[in-house]
Write a protein that holds these residues in place. Structure first.
Motif, short mmCIF file in Angstrom:
data_model
loop_
_atom_site.label_atom_id
_atom_site.label_comp_id
_atom_site.label_asym_id
_atom_site.label_seq_id
_atom_site.Cartn_x
_atom_site.Cartn_y
_atom_site.Cartn_z
N TRP A 10 0.62 -1.21 -0.15
CA TRP A 10 0.03 -0.08 0.00
C TRP A 10 0.79 1.27 0.09
O TRP A 10 0.47 2.32 -0.29
CB TRP A 10 -0.78 0.00 1.27
N LYS A 11 2.11 1.10 0.28
CA LYS A 11 3.18 2.20 0.24
C LYS A 11 2.65 3.37 1.30
O LYS A 11 1.97 3.08 2.31
CB LYS A 11 3.41 2.82 -1.06
N MET A 12 2.73 4.64 0.94
CA MET A 12 2.49 5.70 1.91
C MET A 12 1.05 6.13 1.30
O MET A 12 0.80 7.26 1.15
CB MET A 12 3.48 6.77 2.08
N GLY A 94 13.98 -4.12 0.97
CA GLY A 94 14.84 -3.78 -0.36
C GLY A 94 14.10 -3.35 -1.40
O GLY A 94 14.45 -3.38 -2.77
N HIS A 95 12.86 -2.66 -1.01
CA HIS A 95 12.28 -2.20 -2.38
C HIS A 95 12.90 -0.85 -2.82
O HIS A 95 13.57 -0.48 -2.20
CB HIS A 95 10.70 -1.62 -1.53
N SER A 96 12.62 -1.08 -3.91
CA SER A 96 13.56 -0.23 -4.95
C SER A 96 13.32 1.37 -4.57
O SER A 96 14.13 2.32 -4.46
CB SER A 96 13.21 -0.05 -6.46
N TYR A 166 10.99 -9.92 -8.07
CA TYR A 166 11.52 -9.22 -8.96
C TYR A 166 10.73 -8.14 -9.61
O TYR A 166 9.74 -8.22 -9.95
CB TYR A 166 11.89 -10.11 -10.21
N GLU A 167 11.35 -6.99 -9.46
CA GLU A 167 10.67 -5.60 -9.91
C GLU A 167 11.61 -4.81 -10.48
O GLU A 167 12.28 -4.04 -10.08
CB GLU A 167 10.37 -4.81 -8.85
N PRO A 168 11.39 -4.78 -12.09
CA PRO A 168 12.14 -3.83 -12.48
C PRO A 168 11.85 -2.47 -12.34
O PRO A 168 10.44 -2.29 -12.52
CB PRO A 168 11.98 -4.19 -14.22
N ILE A 172 7.96 0.01 -12.29
CA ILE A 172 7.18 0.32 -10.90
C ILE A 172 6.41 1.66 -11.04
O ILE A 172 7.17 2.87 -11.08
CB ILE A 172 8.14 0.32 -9.82
N GLY A 173 5.26 1.64 -11.07
CA GLY A 173 4.10 2.89 -11.10
C GLY A 173 4.25 3.54 -12.40
O GLY A 173 4.07 4.77 -12.43
N THR A 174 4.90 2.85 -13.48
CA THR A 174 4.87 3.80 -14.76
C THR A 174 4.12 3.40 -15.59
O THR A 174 3.70 4.02 -16.57
CB THR A 174 6.35 3.42 -15.26
N GLY A 212 5.50 -4.74 -10.75
CA GLY A 212 5.91 -3.51 -11.92
C GLY A 212 4.51 -3.36 -12.88
O GLY A 212 4.36 -4.17 -13.83
N SER A 213 3.50 -2.84 -12.28
CA SER A 213 2.43 -2.23 -12.88
C SER A 213 1.61 -3.46 -13.31
O SER A 213 1.37 -3.50 -14.34
CB SER A 213 2.83 -1.64 -14.13
N VAL A 214 1.40 -4.27 -12.33
CA VAL A 214 0.63 -5.56 -12.37
C VAL A 214 -0.81 -4.93 -12.44
O VAL A 214 -1.12 -4.26 -11.27
CB VAL A 214 0.78 -6.72 -11.44
C1 PEP Z 1 5.55 -1.61 -6.16
O1 PEP Z 1 5.75 -0.74 -5.75
O2 PEP Z 1 6.16 -2.81 -5.60
C2 PEP Z 1 5.11 -1.98 -7.43
C3 PEP Z 1 5.14 -3.10 -8.25
O3 PEP Z 1 4.25 -0.82 -7.79
P1 PEP Z 1 3.16 -0.88 -9.09
O4 PEP Z 1 2.53 -1.95 -9.02
O5 PEP Z 1 2.44 0.45 -8.78
O6 PEP Z 1 4.01 -0.65 -10.12
#
Ligand code: PEP
Length: 250
Positions: A10-12, A94-96, A166-168, A172-174, A212-214
């Motif tokens: 959920w992040k912030m 270890g989140h990016s 694995y999160e390129p 992420i969020g793009t 990554g944008s799932v």
């Molecule tokens: C994340 O921050 O771990 C992530 C995958 O974000 P998003 O799904 O918004 O790309």
């Protein structure tokens, strides 16, 4: 056969009331018959109340970060014991965003992973390359270094409590998702690396999530890849419908 694991970071985001509302909708939409593991990772301020709501449901809870020390003069930090005391079973490390914004190094992430595993938390350990690293063709070098250093000193036994996400970073969020083949290639590389560092048994049992944008409309293509065992979801987990859609694909 590895069970799929879908986790929402959920992040912030989400006040206490909003957190209660979101988790209630997820629980109601899920019913009792889930074929995959479902984890929610709300902000620290909502953990205790979310835990009250997920009791006796299939939903499990994780935190988004922790500090490796047990207690003491570390203003603003949270320990593994504190997370456990409010019902966390998992912790994302270890989140990016932690690496990029808060300067977390492979060494500090390794310290956190060791501390979390010592306390029997399950670690969702994030790795992934930046866009320029992918363009230079060094994705596997970057991921390999993150994994080798992040898991330094971890026993094979403790690897049953580690999930790798694995999160390129460029995805992420793009709104840009790795293609299923791009993701599968790195997942398969990670599994081979884990077999080399630990054993083929550890590698075969390891859950490797893609992040990554799932979204509901790209989840099934990703989740049907041989080495993709689940998803770490950011943006799409903030609405119950889209998170439930991804769970349904799994
Ligand atoms: C994340 O921050 O771990 C992530 C995958 O974000 P998003 O799904 O918004 O790309």
């Amino acid at each position: 056969m590895r069970k799929k694991v879908i986790a929402g970071n959920w992040k912030m985001n989400k006040s206490l009331n909003e957190s209660q509302e979101l988790v209630s909708k997820i629980i109601n939409g899920l019913g009792n018959d889930t074929k995959c593991d479902v984890i929610v990772c709300p902000p620290f301020t909502s953990l205790s109340e979310v835990h009250s709501l997920i009791k006796n449901t299939p939903v499990k809870m994780g935190a988004q970060n922790m500090y490796h020390e047990e207690s003491g003069a570390y203003t603003g930090e949270i320990s593994a014991d504190m997370l456990i005391s409010v019902g966390c079973e998992y912790v994302i490390l270890g989140h990016s965003e932690r690496r990029a914004i808060f300067n977390e190094s492979n060494k500090s992430i390794n310290n956190k992973i060791k501390a979390a595993l010592n306390k029997k938390l399950i670690v969702i350990f994030c790795v992934g390359e930046l866009l320029e690293q992918r363009e230079k063709g060094i994705t596997t070098d970057v991921v390999s270094e993150q994994i080798t250093k992040g898991l330094d000193g971890i026993s094979s036994e403790n690897m049953s409590k580690v999930i790798i996400a694995y999160e390129p970073v460029w995805a992420i969020g793009t709104g840009k998702t790795a293609t299923p083949q791009q993701a599968q290639d790195v997942h398969s590389f990670i599994r081979e690396l884990i077999a080399k560092i630990f054993s083929s048994v550890v590698a075969d049992n390891l859950i490797i999530q893609y992040g990554g944008s799932v979204k509901p409309d790209n989840a099934s293509e990703l989740l049907t890849q041989k080495d993709i065992d689940g998803a770490l979801v950011g943006g799409a987990c903030l609405k119950a419908d889209s998170f439930l859609g991804i769970i349904a694909s799994a």
